[in-house]
Design an enzyme around this catalytic site. Structure first.
Site, PDB file in Angstrom:
ATOM      1  N   GLY A  13      73.589  14.275 198.847  1.00  0.00           N
ATOM      2  CA  GLY A  13      74.460  14.029 199.987  1.00  0.00           C
ATOM      3  C   GLY A  13      73.917  14.558 201.294  1.00  0.00           C
ATOM      4  O   GLY A  13      74.133  13.978 202.360  1.00  0.00           O
ATOM      5  N   ASN A  14      73.166  15.685 201.232  1.00  0.00           N
ATOM      6  CA  ASN A  14      72.618  16.265 202.466  1.00  0.00           C
ATOM      7  C   ASN A  14      71.533  15.399 203.083  1.00  0.00           C
ATOM      8  O   ASN A  14      71.149  15.599 204.235  1.00  0.00           O
ATOM      9  CB  ASN A  14      72.075  17.666 202.193  1.00  0.00           C
ATOM     10  CG  ASN A  14      70.920  17.669 201.199  1.00  0.00           C
ATOM     11  OD1 ASN A  14      70.929  16.918 200.228  1.00  0.00           O
ATOM     12  ND2 ASN A  14      69.936  18.494 201.431  1.00  0.00           N
ATOM     13  N   LYS A 130      85.387  13.225 188.883  1.00  0.00           N
ATOM     14  CA  LYS A 130      84.360  13.023 189.916  1.00  0.00           C
ATOM     15  C   LYS A 130      84.973  13.093 191.315  1.00  0.00           C
ATOM     16  O   LYS A 130      85.849  12.292 191.665  1.00  0.00           O
ATOM     17  CB  LYS A 130      83.691  11.664 189.711  1.00  0.00           C
ATOM     18  CG  LYS A 130      82.497  11.428 190.625  1.00  0.00           C
ATOM     19  CD  LYS A 130      81.358  12.362 190.282  1.00  0.00           C
ATOM     20  CE  LYS A 130      80.137  12.083 191.137  1.00  0.00           C
ATOM     21  NZ  LYS A 130      79.076  13.079 190.914  1.00  0.00           N
ATOM     22  N   LYS A 214      75.741   9.851 190.471  1.00  0.00           N
ATOM     23  CA  LYS A 214      74.541   9.228 191.047  1.00  0.00           C
ATOM     24  C   LYS A 214      73.272   9.629 190.315  1.00  0.00           C
ATOM     25  O   LYS A 214      72.334   8.830 190.202  1.00  0.00           O
ATOM     26  CB  LYS A 214      74.418   9.570 192.525  1.00  0.00           C
ATOM     27  CG  LYS A 214      74.041  10.997 192.811  1.00  0.00           C
ATOM     28  CD  LYS A 214      73.722  11.236 194.260  1.00  0.00           C
ATOM     29  CE  LYS A 214      73.362  12.692 194.504  1.00  0.00           C
ATOM     30  NZ  LYS A 214      72.176  13.149 193.730  1.00  0.00           N
ATOM     31  N   LYS A 276      72.771  16.935 187.153  1.00  0.00           N
ATOM     32  CA  LYS A 276      71.364  16.829 187.541  1.00  0.00           C
ATOM     33  C   LYS A 276      70.462  17.289 186.396  1.00  0.00           C
ATOM     34  O   LYS A 276      69.460  16.628 186.063  1.00  0.00           O
ATOM     35  CB  LYS A 276      71.093  17.655 188.802  1.00  0.00           C
ATOM     36  CG  LYS A 276      71.835  17.187 190.035  1.00  0.00           C
ATOM     37  CD  LYS A 276      71.614  18.120 191.187  1.00  0.00           C
ATOM     38  CE  LYS A 276      72.355  17.766 192.442  1.00  0.00           C
ATOM     39  NZ  LYS A 276      73.394  16.792 192.423  1.00  0.00           N
TER      40      LYS A 276
END
Length: 314
Positions: A13-14, A130, A214, A276
């Site tokens: 997101g960053n 989520k 994602k 992740k």
């Protein structure tokens, strides 16, 4: 010349949203990100770029619900996901195309609206976890839950945020198209937000109210297009043990077996680092010779050279 690798890059997101979340602020973040992607391109690798969409799809969904109060029919969550894919894909495509031309690099860029097939019986549909959209105070979240019927959950220290089901990705519908474009030496932007979740009913695909993680979506795509490296970019340089504590320790080179042990010990936060790490493990174990890397945007170039980040191997 170094061996060309096929790299799936999962942008965090960053890499997209900074500051006030306005369109210009997001474009500024993408310009910085794109300058790094151009440097990766110079290494000679084939790039496939995926990205998150949590804040963006949440804001689009909220806009739709507000419009609904004015008599304008709101769009469903899967359609809002498609909107966010098109919007963010356009921003990345434009900025990357401009940056490549500035550097006199002849490379075509294509953005693909991407669907992800999920199991209609996935238990996630009974347990929404989520997060999407912005953070709210307790009072604001209570009011929104009454108005919309959506589910909100508290994230300690940050506020309340809407949560939706997050089923596991089974298939990336457009993976053959993406693979063909990569083989033709395109840079492809796809599987935004993990892909638009769909289920199969008879001979049709039907969109569902859910959001794919994602990183897990990027992992499934990486498998299907036979990538060599899954590069997961986030806001920290490494995966850490005891993250946030005085005794936190970065993981540099780690095996999938060690990571599984650390998961059992509860080192990784659900909805944050855990997916992740799970995506990294799954990709490495999907075929011999594959590696996963988890690092920050700023360290991505060094990580691909084996000089930074958490490198996950069999």
């Amino acid at each position: 010349m170094k061996e060309q690798k096929k790299v799936v890059i999962a942008l965090g997101g960053n890499a997209i949203q900074i500051g006030d979340g306005s369109e210009e602020a997001q474009r500024q973040a993408i310009r910085k990100t794109v300058s790094l992607l151009v440097e990766i391109e110079k290494l000679g690798h084939q790039m496939v770029i995926t990205h998150g969409n949590g804040p963006q799809v949440g804001n689009i969904l909220l806009q739709q619900k507000i419009a609904g109060t004015k008599g304008i029919p709101p769009m469903s969550l899967d359609t809002c996901g498609a909107m966010s894919q098109g919007m963010i894909g356009y921003w990345i495509e434009k900025e990357l195309d401009d940056a490549l031309r500035e550097q006199e690099i002849e490379k075509d860029v294509a953005s693909i609206i991407t669907r992800t097939e999920v199991d209609p019986h996935d238990p996630a549909f009974e347990n929404p976890t989520k997060p999407i959209g912005p953070y709210y105070t307790w009072e604001e979240a209570q009011q929104l839950m009454k108005q919309t019927g959506a589910v909100y959950r508290e994230f300690p220290g940050r506020g309340w945020r809407q949560v939706v089901p997050s089923p596991q990705p089974m298939n990336i519908i457009e993976h053959n198209v993406i693979a063909k474009l990569v083989n033709m030496d395109f840079i492809v932007i796809c599987a935004g937000g993990g892909g638009i979740p769909v289920i199969r009913e008879d001979h049709k695909y039907v969109g569902v109210e859910a959001v794919i993680d994602k990183d897990l979506g990027a992992e499934k795509l990486a498998e299907l297009i036979n990538a060599d490296i899954l590069l997961i970019l986030t806001d920290v340089d490494h995966v850490f043990l005891n993250f946030g504590r005085p005794d936190q320790r970065p993981l540099r080179s780690v095996t999938t077996g060690e990571l599984k042990k650390f998961i059992e010990e509860g080192h990784f936060e659900e909805g944050s680092m855990l997916p992740k790490v799970e995506a990294a493990i799954k990709f490495v174990e999907s075929k011999p010779g594959r590696i996963s890397i988890i690092t920050s945007l700023d360290k991505a170039l060094d990580a691909l050279e084996g000089q930074a980040g958490t490198i996950v191997e069999p």
